[in-house]
Design an enzyme around this catalytic site. Structure first.
Site, PDB file in Angstrom:
ATOM      1  N   GLU A  87     -11.281  -4.119  -2.164  1.00 53.65           N
ATOM      2  CA  GLU A  87     -10.468  -3.029  -2.695  1.00 53.65           C
ATOM      3  C   GLU A  87     -10.427  -3.107  -4.227  1.00 53.65           C
ATOM      4  OE1 GLU A  87      -6.653  -3.331  -0.284  1.00 53.65           O
ATOM      5  OE2 GLU A  87      -7.937  -4.951   0.493  1.00 53.65           O
ATOM      6  N   HIS A 145       0.811  -1.227   0.000  1.00 51.28           N
ATOM      7  CA  HIS A 145       0.000   0.000   0.000  1.00 51.28           C
ATOM      8  C   HIS A 145       0.843   1.276   0.000  1.00 51.28           C
ATOM      9  CE1 HIS A 145      -3.432  -2.467   0.191  1.00 51.28           C
ATOM     10  NE2 HIS A 145      -3.507  -2.638   1.499  1.00 51.28           N
ATOM     11  N   HIS A 173      -9.506   1.622   1.439  1.00 49.18           N
ATOM     12  CA  HIS A 173      -9.405   0.436   2.291  1.00 49.18           C
ATOM     13  C   HIS A 173     -10.393   0.486   3.455  1.00 49.18           C
ATOM     14  CE1 HIS A 173      -7.809  -3.197   3.865  1.00 49.18           C
ATOM     15  NE2 HIS A 173      -6.643  -3.120   3.255  1.00 49.18           N
TER      16      HIS A 173
END
Length: 392
Positions: free
Chosen positions: A356, A149, A220
């Site tokens: 996601e 991420h 998220h």
């Protein structure tokens, strides 16, 4: 036993009793009682609890609402969805997103991604390295040997510039400077959150760069459609419009293969509960500790749902629409009850899930995967929608 109370004494006792009763009633009115989030009317956090200066920039909480009473709370710290209140099958508002009562909760959380805007690169990049135009770039590794991420600093750690354009819409912008986190290019990012009148959360992303780079943005949010703090999500019913997925190695990096879901625990082409096959003797499920995999979407044109999830207790149905080619389904496998959430309950194992929307993980190192390269003069642009209704 002989009664020894005379009339004056009796009057004193009665007066004292009335005073005690009054005090107890006052205490009941003023003492908050923590109960299961499905049994109470949820509330949005106090805006004042999100006022803080971080790295010289001010954080705030913004409230979005539509004409139907659906409400969301979003903070510009990390571009996070803090709360999302939608009606259940009985019409009662239910907070379906995990979050904290104040900004310090997000700052100190053992799970750094609650509700956050994710970037520059959502999901994993193998060994924190990739090559672009013959140049190798090295990123911060924060997930075993890999970058997850966006590494550090990720977009969940920064304070975004915010502008609320109307009661239902919030625009967030951020400049990720050249080589921030190891990524090339000054990247101008804009994310817009909007609560629409058909009870959907619409998330729109755009970005431009002054140097060749890679971009993969997502959100998220951790969902529990029975309400935050209501327990396991294993009985939620899931359907994903994906005939294939990308299997991973033991560090959750895609092997480069694209395999059919048919005949595997990853086949959600027909509705199934999250928990129905999660404990199957399957190496992919063992490596991911459950579902933490990228599904290759069969259709992604923003008009057809790519996934549907239904809360087994609430009847709340969430449909996901996206222009992205893939969806990461995460079943809360690394939740360890280390944080106390808004409703007073801890984030226990598998009490939320994430969906996601994204390009494939590790695409910069996988030439057969859809490209995530962004060049000067181009505009990265994509949107995803989370639409809510009920099944009675």
């Amino acid at each position: 036993m002989r009664n020894t109370l005379n009339k004056p004494n009796l009057a004193l006792v009665v007066a004292g009793s009335l005073l005690i009763i009054a005090c107890n009633q006052s205490a009941k009115k003023n003492t908050p009682i923590m109960t299961d989030s499905t049994a109470t009317t949820p509330h949005l956090p106090q805006a004042s609890a999100f006022e803080k200066t971080i790295n010289g920039k001010q954080t705030h909480l913004y409230i979005l609402k539509n004409k139907n009473g659906v409400e969301a709370a979003v903070t510009n710290y990390g571009g996070r969805i803090v709360s999302l209140l939608v009606p259940d099958k009985n019409g009662k508002l239910t907070d379906v997103v995990l979050g904290f009562e104040n900004v310090d909760g997000f700052i100190n959380s053992k799970e750094p991604y609650y509700g956050a805007t994710i970037g520059r690169y959502g999901n994993r990049i193998a060994k924190g390295k990739f090559k672009l135009n013959g140049i190798e770039y090295t990123l911060a590794t924060n997930n075993g040997p890999n970058t997850l991420h966006g590494g550090h600093p990720g977009f969940q750690e920064v304070v975004w510039d915010a502008k609320q354009t109307d009661s239902a819409t919030l625009e967030l912008s951020y400049l990720a400077k050249d080589m921030e986190g190891g990524f090339p290019g000054n990247l101008n990012v804009k994310v817009t959150y909007q609560i629409t009148d058909d009870n959907a959360m619409k998330v729109s992303y755009s970005a431009t760069t002054d140097k060749n780079t890679v971009v993969n943005l997502t959100n998220h949010a951790f969902f529990n459609l029975n309400g935050e703090g209501s327990g396991t999500i294993l009985d939620h019913v899931v359907q994903i419009n994906a005939d294939n997925y990308t299997p991973v190695d033991s560090t959750l990096i895609p092997t480069g293969k694209i395999e059919a879901v048919a005949g595997t625990p990853f086949d959600f082409t027909k509705p199934a509960t999250i928990g129905a096959r999660i404990n199957t003797d399957n190496v992919q499920l063992k490596d991911g500790k459950g579902y933490d995999h990228n599904f290759v979407l069969s259709q992604h044109d923003i008009t057809t749902p790519v996934a549907t999830v239904i809360g087994d207790k609430s009847g709340i149905k969430m449909e996901i629409f996206t222009e992205e080619p893939a969806l990461q389904f995460y079943s809360g496998n690394f939740m360890q009850a280390q944080n106390v959430m808004k409703g007073g309950k801890k984030d226990e194992f598998r009490t939320s899930f994430a969906m996601e929307t994204q390009h494939y993980p590790d695409s910069p190192n996988q030439p057969t995967f859809p490209s995530t390269e962004l060049k000067p003069g181009q505009t990265y642009k994509t949107q995803s929608i989370y639409k809510f209704s009920v099944v009675k």
